[in-house]
Design a protein around this motif. Structure first.
Motif, PDB file in Angstrom:
ATOM      1  N   UNK A 173       0.855  -1.178   0.000  1.00  8.83           N
ATOM      2  CA  UNK A 173       0.000   0.000   0.000  1.00  8.83           C
ATOM      3  C   UNK A 173       0.897   1.235   0.000  1.00  8.83           C
ATOM      4  N   UNK A 174       0.562   2.220  -0.790  1.00  3.23           N
ATOM      5  CA  UNK A 174       1.370   3.436  -0.819  1.00  3.23           C
ATOM      6  C   UNK A 174       0.540   4.625  -0.373  1.00  3.23           C
ATOM      7  N   UNK A 175       1.178   5.502   0.395  1.00  2.00           N
ATOM      8  CA  UNK A 175       0.586   6.777   0.820  1.00  2.00           C
ATOM      9  C   UNK A 175      -0.769   6.625   1.508  1.00  2.00           C
ATOM     10  N   UNK A 176      -0.865   5.718   2.461  1.00  2.00           N
ATOM     11  CA  UNK A 176      -2.125   5.505   3.178  1.00  2.00           C
ATOM     12  C   UNK A 176      -1.995   5.814   4.668  1.00  2.00           C
ATOM     13  N   UNK A 177      -1.016   6.622   5.046  1.00  2.00           N
ATOM     14  CA  UNK A 177      -0.769   6.887   6.459  1.00  2.00           C
ATOM     15  C   UNK A 177      -1.937   7.588   7.138  1.00  2.00           C
ATOM     16  N   UNK A 178      -2.679   8.405   6.405  1.00  2.00           N
ATOM     17  CA  UNK A 178      -3.809   9.103   7.024  1.00  2.00           C
ATOM     18  C   UNK A 178      -4.914   8.119   7.418  1.00  2.00           C
ATOM     19  N   UNK A 179      -4.860   6.888   6.933  1.00  2.00           N
ATOM     20  CA  UNK A 179      -5.875   5.884   7.248  1.00  2.00           C
ATOM     21  C   UNK A 179      -5.423   4.903   8.325  1.00  2.00           C
ATOM     22  N   UNK A 180      -4.326   5.235   9.016  1.00  2.00           N
ATOM     23  CA  UNK A 180      -3.841   4.410  10.121  1.00  2.00           C
ATOM     24  C   UNK A 180      -3.936   5.236  11.391  1.00  2.00           C
ATOM     25  N   UNK A 181      -4.494   4.659  12.460  1.00  2.00           N
ATOM     26  CA  UNK A 181      -4.593   5.353  13.745  1.00  2.00           C
ATOM     27  C   UNK A 181      -3.265   5.194  14.482  1.00  2.00           C
TER      28      UNK A 181
ATOM     29  N   UNK B 214     -11.659   2.514   8.344  1.00  2.00           N
ATOM     30  CA  UNK B 214     -12.451   1.785   7.353  1.00  2.00           C
ATOM     31  C   UNK B 214     -12.177   2.282   5.937  1.00  2.00           C
ATOM     32  N   UNK B 215     -11.599   3.501   5.798  1.00  2.00           N
ATOM     33  CA  UNK B 215     -11.293   4.051   4.481  1.00  2.00           C
ATOM     34  C   UNK B 215      -9.980   3.529   3.890  1.00  2.00           C
ATOM     35  N   UNK B 216      -9.192   2.806   4.675  1.00  2.00           N
ATOM     36  CA  UNK B 216      -7.911   2.290   4.162  1.00  2.00           C
ATOM     37  C   UNK B 216      -8.181   1.327   3.010  1.00  2.00           C
ATOM     38  N   UNK B 217      -7.447   1.457   1.903  1.00  2.00           N
ATOM     39  CA  UNK B 217      -7.726   0.618   0.731  1.00  2.00           C
ATOM     40  C   UNK B 217      -7.538  -0.882   0.955  1.00  2.00           C
ATOM     41  N   UNK B 218      -6.771  -1.275   1.969  1.00  2.00           N
ATOM     42  CA  UNK B 218      -6.584  -2.704   2.225  1.00  2.00           C
ATOM     43  C   UNK B 218      -7.526  -3.255   3.290  1.00  2.00           C
ATOM     44  N   UNK B 219      -8.390  -2.405   3.822  1.00  2.00           N
ATOM     45  CA  UNK B 219      -9.331  -2.846   4.839  1.00  2.00           C
ATOM     46  C   UNK B 219     -10.596  -3.380   4.152  1.00  2.00           C
ATOM     47  N   UNK B 220     -10.861  -4.680   4.260  1.00  2.00           N
ATOM     48  CA  UNK B 220     -12.022  -5.258   3.578  1.00  2.00           C
ATOM     49  C   UNK B 220     -13.334  -5.084   4.344  1.00  2.00           C
ATOM     50  N   UNK B 221     -13.276  -4.505   5.549  1.00  2.00           N
ATOM     51  CA  UNK B 221     -14.462  -4.402   6.397  1.00  2.00           C
ATOM     52  C   UNK B 221     -15.050  -2.993   6.348  1.00  2.00           C
ATOM     53  N   UNK B 222     -16.280  -2.865   6.778  1.00  2.00           N
ATOM     54  CA  UNK B 222     -16.959  -1.574   6.798  1.00  2.00           C
ATOM     55  C   UNK B 222     -16.833  -0.917   8.178  1.00  2.00           C
ATOM     56  N   UNK B 223     -15.735  -1.184   8.856  1.00  2.00           N
ATOM     57  CA  UNK B 223     -15.452  -0.635  10.176  1.00  2.00           C
ATOM     58  C   UNK B 223     -13.941  -0.603  10.356  1.00  2.00           C
TER      59      UNK B 223
END
Length: 96
Positions: free
Chosen positions: A6-14, A41-50
């Motif tokens: 995954x690239x440039x997804x830091x804003x989607x990690x707590x 839940x917005x992270x592109x590798x997260x398959x869940x809706x939470x």
């Protein structure tokens, strides 16, 4: 071998309570092993809706540059919410 890339997804990690278990520098690549990470839940590798919490996770930074490295010692701080710059002592350390 990477399981997920995954690239440039830091804003989607707590990042509020992460613990780095291991740091390794190899072939100008930085490997950080975390106890666990929480993906929004917005992270592109997260398959869940939470939100989704991993077990051990390794982030690899390829051909990285170090601008600053160190750690904050907050062991004497009794407050629940900490301002790391004001409440804790910063100790610079060499990453390499």
């Amino acid at each position: 071998m990477s399981k997920y890339i995954s690239t440039n997804c830091f804003r989607n990690i707590a990042w509020q309570s992460v613990y780095i278990e291991k740091v390794k520098v190899e072939n100008n690549n930085l490997h950080l092993t975390f106890e666990d990470l929480l993906f929004a839940k917005e992270h592109p590798l997260n398959p869940f809706d939470t939100e989704w919490e991993t077990n051990e996770a390794v982030l690899v930074f390829y051909d990285f540059k170090v601008f600053d490295s160190g750690y904050y010692d907050c062991s004497q701080v009794q407050k629940k919410f900490r301002d790391y710059d004001k409440d804790c002592q910063y100790f610079p350390i060499s990453l390499l």
